[in-house]
Every structure is written in C-alpha cells, then in structure tokens.
Design a protein around this motif. Structure first.
Motif, PDB file in Angstrom:
ATOM      1  N   ASN A   7      84.325 -16.452  29.755  1.00 27.07           N
ATOM      2  CA  ASN A   7      83.037 -16.036  29.240  1.00 27.07           C
ATOM      3  C   ASN A   7      83.048 -16.132  27.715  1.00 27.07           C
ATOM      4  OD1 ASN A   7      81.184 -13.919  28.034  1.00 27.07           O
ATOM      5  ND2 ASN A   7      80.497 -13.910  30.167  1.00 27.07           N
ATOM      6  N   PRO A   8      82.143 -16.929  27.133  1.00 28.59           N
ATOM      7  CA  PRO A   8      82.171 -17.119  25.672  1.00 28.59           C
ATOM      8  C   PRO A   8      82.084 -15.826  24.874  1.00 28.59           C
ATOM      9  CG  PRO A   8      80.767 -18.757  26.695  1.00 28.59           C
ATOM     10  CD  PRO A   8      81.139 -17.780  27.777  1.00 28.59           C
ATOM     11  N   ASP A   9      81.237 -14.893  25.322  1.00 33.91           N
ATOM     12  CA  ASP A   9      81.096 -13.635  24.585  1.00 33.91           C
ATOM     13  C   ASP A   9      82.390 -12.831  24.626  1.00 33.91           C
ATOM     14  OD1 ASP A   9      78.466 -14.126  23.850  1.00 33.91           O
ATOM     15  OD2 ASP A   9      77.673 -13.289  25.721  1.00 33.91           O
ATOM     16  N   ARG A  10      83.031 -12.790  25.796  1.00 34.02           N
ATOM     17  CA  ARG A  10      84.301 -12.087  25.902  1.00 34.02           C
ATOM     18  C   ARG A  10      85.376 -12.774  25.073  1.00 34.02           C
ATOM     19  NH1 ARG A  10      84.258 -11.180  32.478  1.00 34.02           N
ATOM     20  NH2 ARG A  10      82.737  -9.479  32.534  1.00 34.02           N
ATOM     21  N   PHE A  11      85.358 -14.107  25.095  1.00 30.83           N
ATOM     22  CA  PHE A  11      86.335 -14.840  24.281  1.00 30.83           C
ATOM     23  C   PHE A  11      86.150 -14.537  22.800  1.00 30.83           C
ATOM     24  CE2 PHE A  11      87.140 -18.410  21.485  1.00 30.83           C
ATOM     25  CZ  PHE A  11      88.507 -18.571  21.660  1.00 30.83           C
ATOM     26  N   MET A  12      84.916 -14.528  22.332  1.00 34.86           N
ATOM     27  CA  MET A  12      84.661 -14.276  20.918  1.00 34.86           C
ATOM     28  C   MET A  12      85.106 -12.872  20.531  1.00 34.86           C
ATOM     29  SD  MET A  12      83.513 -17.099  19.689  1.00 34.86           S
ATOM     30  CE  MET A  12      82.571 -16.839  18.184  1.00 34.86           C
ATOM     31  N   ALA A  13      84.895 -11.909  21.419  1.00 31.43           N
ATOM     32  CA  ALA A  13      85.336 -10.540  21.137  1.00 31.43           C
ATOM     33  C   ALA A  13      86.858 -10.452  21.108  1.00 31.43           C
ATOM     34  CB  ALA A  13      84.770  -9.587  22.185  1.00 31.43           C
ATOM     35  N   PHE A  14      87.513 -11.137  22.059  1.00 29.51           N
ATOM     36  CA  PHE A  14      88.980 -11.138  22.110  1.00 29.51           C
ATOM     37  C   PHE A  14      89.587 -11.841  20.895  1.00 29.51           C
ATOM     38  CE2 PHE A  14      92.575 -13.937  23.180  1.00 29.51           C
ATOM     39  CZ  PHE A  14      93.573 -12.998  23.414  1.00 29.51           C
ATOM     40  N   SER A  15      89.071 -13.008  20.576  1.00 27.33           N
ATOM     41  CA  SER A  15      89.653 -13.813  19.497  1.00 27.33           C
ATOM     42  C   SER A  15      89.426 -13.197  18.125  1.00 27.33           C
ATOM     43  CB  SER A  15      89.080 -15.234  19.540  1.00 27.33           C
ATOM     44  OG  SER A  15      87.676 -15.222  19.375  1.00 27.33           O
ATOM     45  N   ARG A  16      88.424 -12.336  18.009  1.00 30.64           N
ATOM     46  CA  ARG A  16      88.131 -11.715  16.710  1.00 30.64           C
ATOM     47  C   ARG A  16      89.314 -10.903  16.191  1.00 30.64           C
ATOM     48  NH1 ARG A  16      83.820  -9.370  18.169  1.00 30.64           N
ATOM     49  NH2 ARG A  16      82.447 -11.102  17.635  1.00 30.64           N
ATOM     50  N   TRP A  17      90.028 -10.229  17.119  1.00 32.28           N
ATOM     51  CA  TRP A  17      91.208  -9.463  16.684  1.00 32.28           C
ATOM     52  C   TRP A  17      92.522 -10.188  17.003  1.00 32.28           C
ATOM     53  CZ3 TRP A  17      94.682  -8.378  20.468  1.00 32.28           C
ATOM     54  CH2 TRP A  17      94.227  -8.342  21.795  1.00 32.28           C
ATOM     55  N   ALA A  18      92.498 -11.070  18.012  1.00 30.10           N
ATOM     56  CA  ALA A  18      93.741 -11.750  18.396  1.00 30.10           C
ATOM     57  C   ALA A  18      94.167 -12.789  17.365  1.00 30.10           C
ATOM     58  CB  ALA A  18      93.575 -12.405  19.766  1.00 30.10           C
ATOM     59  N   ALA A  19      93.222 -13.505  16.779  1.00 32.00           N
ATOM     60  CA  ALA A  19      93.576 -14.554  15.811  1.00 32.00           C
ATOM     61  C   ALA A  19      94.324 -13.988  14.601  1.00 32.00           C
ATOM     62  CB  ALA A  19      92.323 -15.320  15.382  1.00 32.00           C
ATOM     63  N   PRO A  20      93.816 -12.957  13.928  1.00 27.91           N
ATOM     64  CA  PRO A  20      94.582 -12.406  12.800  1.00 27.91           C
ATOM     65  C   PRO A  20      95.901 -11.779  13.230  1.00 27.91           C
ATOM     66  CG  PRO A  20      92.628 -11.084  13.224  1.00 27.91           C
ATOM     67  CD  PRO A  20      92.482 -12.321  14.028  1.00 27.91           C
ATOM     68  N   MET A  21      95.951 -11.215  14.438  1.00 33.31           N
ATOM     69  CA  MET A  21      97.204 -10.645  14.919  1.00 33.31           C
ATOM     70  C   MET A  21      98.264 -11.729  15.065  1.00 33.31           C
ATOM     71  SD  MET A  21      98.109  -8.851  18.573  1.00 33.31           S
ATOM     72  CE  MET A  21      98.083 -10.467  19.363  1.00 33.31           C
ATOM     73  N   PHE A  22      97.897 -12.859  15.687  1.00 31.16           N
ATOM     74  CA  PHE A  22      98.838 -13.962  15.841  1.00 31.16           C
ATOM     75  C   PHE A  22      99.203 -14.560  14.480  1.00 31.16           C
ATOM     76  CE2 PHE A  22      97.245 -14.463  20.349  1.00 31.16           C
ATOM     77  CZ  PHE A  22      98.467 -14.171  20.938  1.00 31.16           C
ATOM     78  N   GLY A  23      98.242 -14.592  13.563  1.00 30.09           N
ATOM     79  CA  GLY A  23      98.527 -15.109  12.231  1.00 30.09           C
ATOM     80  C   GLY A  23      99.558 -14.274  11.492  1.00 30.09           C
ATOM     81  N   GLY A 213      98.683 -20.380  18.084  1.00 30.75           N
ATOM     82  CA  GLY A 213      97.744 -19.486  18.746  1.00 30.75           C
ATOM     83  C   GLY A 213      96.652 -19.017  17.810  1.00 30.75           C
ATOM     84  N   ALA A 214      97.041 -18.633  16.586  1.00 28.13           N
ATOM     85  CA  ALA A 214      96.055 -18.156  15.615  1.00 28.13           C
ATOM     86  C   ALA A 214      95.084 -19.272  15.225  1.00 28.13           C
ATOM     87  CB  ALA A 214      96.773 -17.613  14.379  1.00 28.13           C
ATOM     88  N   LEU A 215      95.622 -20.432  14.895  1.00 26.74           N
ATOM     89  CA  LEU A 215      94.779 -21.543  14.456  1.00 26.74           C
ATOM     90  C   LEU A 215      93.888 -22.052  15.584  1.00 26.74           C
ATOM     91  CD1 LEU A 215      97.415 -23.483  12.332  1.00 26.74           C
ATOM     92  CD2 LEU A 215      95.462 -22.185  11.466  1.00 26.74           C
ATOM     93  N   TRP A 216      94.425 -22.070  16.795  1.00 28.24           N
ATOM     94  CA  TRP A 216      93.639 -22.538  17.938  1.00 28.24           C
ATOM     95  C   TRP A 216      92.450 -21.618  18.180  1.00 28.24           C
ATOM     96  CZ3 TRP A 216      95.382 -22.764  23.750  1.00 28.24           C
ATOM     97  CH2 TRP A 216      94.606 -23.723  24.429  1.00 28.24           C
ATOM     98  N   LEU A 217      92.706 -20.310  18.160  1.00 29.28           N
ATOM     99  CA  LEU A 217      91.609 -19.359  18.362  1.00 29.28           C
ATOM    100  C   LEU A 217      90.543 -19.497  17.277  1.00 29.28           C
ATOM    101  CD1 LEU A 217      93.588 -16.145  19.433  1.00 29.28           C
ATOM    102  CD2 LEU A 217      92.199 -17.641  20.898  1.00 29.28           C
ATOM    103  N   VAL A 218      90.985 -19.661  16.035  1.00 24.52           N
ATOM    104  CA  VAL A 218      90.033 -19.807  14.934  1.00 24.52           C
ATOM    105  C   VAL A 218      89.191 -21.065  15.104  1.00 24.52           C
ATOM    106  CG1 VAL A 218      89.832 -20.254  12.457  1.00 24.52           C
ATOM    107  CG2 VAL A 218      91.350 -18.447  13.276  1.00 24.52           C
ATOM    108  N   ARG A 219      89.847 -22.167  15.491  1.00 28.25           N
ATOM    109  CA  ARG A 219      89.132 -23.436  15.653  1.00 28.25           C
ATOM    110  C   ARG A 219      88.170 -23.375  16.851  1.00 28.25           C
ATOM    111  NH1 ARG A 219      90.202 -27.970  13.192  1.00 28.25           N
ATOM    112  NH2 ARG A 219      89.610 -29.148  15.062  1.00 28.25           N
ATOM    113  N   ILE A 220      88.575 -22.720  17.931  1.00 29.31           N
ATOM    114  CA  ILE A 220      87.661 -22.579  19.076  1.00 29.31           C
ATOM    115  C   ILE A 220      86.457 -21.735  18.681  1.00 29.31           C
ATOM    116  CG2 ILE A 220      87.396 -21.738  21.433  1.00 29.31           C
ATOM    117  CD1 ILE A 220      90.387 -22.236  21.849  1.00 29.31           C
ATOM    118  N   ARG A 221      86.698 -20.638  17.960  1.00 30.25           N
ATOM    119  CA  ARG A 221      85.598 -19.794  17.500  1.00 30.25           C
ATOM    120  C   ARG A 221      84.616 -20.613  16.652  1.00 30.25           C
ATOM    121  NH1 ARG A 221      85.597 -14.376  17.371  1.00 30.25           N
ATOM    122  NH2 ARG A 221      84.549 -14.387  15.347  1.00 30.25           N
ATOM    123  N   ALA A 222      85.137 -21.432  15.748  1.00 33.54           N
ATOM    124  CA  ALA A 222      84.281 -22.250  14.893  1.00 33.54           C
ATOM    125  C   ALA A 222      83.474 -23.250  15.717  1.00 33.54           C
ATOM    126  CB  ALA A 222      85.126 -22.977  13.852  1.00 33.54           C
TER     127      ALA A 222
END
Length: 239
Positions: A7-23, A213-222
C-alpha cells in the motif's frame, strides 16, 4: 510484510522513519568497519593492498543483491501490475549500477599489484561487467520509451532475463579457471580468513546493505511523489 508495504500510503509512512534509521546505521557501521580495516595487520602476501578488500568485496556483494531486488520487483510489477513494485525496480537500478561500478574499479585497483594487470577477461570479471551492462541497459531502455507503462514492462522483461547472469557471477570461479580467488566467507568448512579481516569485512557488508536500504527507500519515495505530482498535474489540465 509485503502486503503491508504494498500500500503506497503505508509504504510512505514506513519509509519516512526507516530511511533515516538505515542511513544512520550505515554511517556507524561503515565508520567502525573502516577503522577496524585500517588497524588490521598487513597481509603476509598482499601487504597494505589487502585493505581494498573492505571496499571491493561488499560492493561486489551488493551488486548481486541489488540486482536480485531489481529482478523480484520487476517480476511483481510485470505479473501483478503493481505500481509500487515498478517504482522500486526503477529506483534500484542506478544504485545497483553504482555498486557494480565500484566493484569493477576497486577490483582493477586490487588486481594490478596482485596480478600485474588492471583487467583480465576471465569468467568472474567478465560476468560482473555483463551485470553492469544489464543495469545500464535497464536504465537506458526505460528512458528511451516515452510511454512510462510500456517502458516499465519492457525493462522488467530485460531485468528478468538478466537474472540468469547472477549464478554465473556467483559460481564462475568454481565452474571455470579464474585468477579471481574463490569464496572466503561463506564456505562449508568456515571462513578462510582470520577475525582481523572477517570482522571489518562483515561490518562493511552490513554498512553497505544499510546504505542501500536507506537510499532505495529515499529513491522510491521520490518516485512515488513524482508520479502523484504527474497525476495531479494531468487532472488539473483536464479540469
């Protein structure tokens, strides 16, 4: 887990905190891994050049892992027509190309003092070069087709064809004669290196994985935000 993130909305909510955590995790792991790598003793045969391993080997691992992610995402996008999977595949390709290029460059830097040449056309090096070309072909094919849906499907088919090359890269040293050394970490009789080298190598591998993982999430979000913006612009133009 996949159903949840599909689900795109769930993904966006998850990636919002997961991307900086992985970074942050990647920065810490790579910093510690590099420190352990620099304080590791010189190799009795390779001397200080052995330290290239801590950059080269994780990049080679990630070059294959990212392509596997690209292939799985392409399969899901092609079969189930899932837009988020297509975005994930598109986002992964440049990252995989970057890791593969780093593996090729550092491999050449390591090969020159060890083999006396920057490049040899053996099975491992050639198959990794082919992997890099598959990444570039995927990126170029998507960019060359104006229709985004048709471009994504064509590129997905190409990505699935390229999966055939992954076992060739992995087992090329075992199947054919090669200057490249065989597996040193994952072996039936245990790692073929001491903890002085194994610990920093594993830390760097985990660091690379977290960075991807961090870069992938950021790029998918973009990519998701870009597609949403295009849809809104199209609706506004039709109104």
């Amino acid at each position: 887990m996949f159903a949840f993130l599909a689900n795109p909305d769930r993904f966006m909510a998850f990636s919002r905190w997961a991307a900086p955590m992985f970074g942050a995790l990647a920065a810490g792991l790579i910093a510690v891994g590099l420190w352990f790598g620099f304080v590791a003793p010189e190799d009795y045969q390779q001397g200080d050049t052995v330290r290239i391993m801590f950059v080269h080997v994780p990049a080679a691992w990630l070059s294959m892992f990212v392509y596997l992610c690209l292939g799985v995402a392409s399969f899901l996008a092609l079969v189930f027509r899932h837009a988020l999977a297509d975005a994930a595949a598109k986002a992964a390709a440049p990252l995989g190309a970057g890791f593969t290029a780093l593996a090729l460059v550092t491999g050449s830097l390591w090969g020159k003092p060890m083999w006396g040449t920057w490049w040899v056309w053996d099975a491992r090096l050639t198959s990794v070069l082919v992997l890099f070309l598959f990444y570039l072909a995927y990126i170029a094919l998507r960019a060359s087709i104006d229709d985004e849906t048709k471009g994504g499907r064509a590129a997905a088919i190409l990505a699935l064809v390229g999966l055939v090359n992954l076992p060739i890269v992995k087992f090329s040293v075992d199947w054919w004669n090669s200057l490249h050394q065989g597996a040193s970490v994952i072996r039936a009789d245990g790692p073929a290196m001491t903890s002085d080298y194994l610990i920093p190598l594993l830390l760097m591998g985990l660091g690379y994985m977290s960075a991807f993982g961090a870069l992938w999430l950021v790029r998918i979000r973009a990519e998701v935000m870009r597609r949403r913006a295009n849809i809104l612009a199209l609706r506004a133009a039709e109104a």
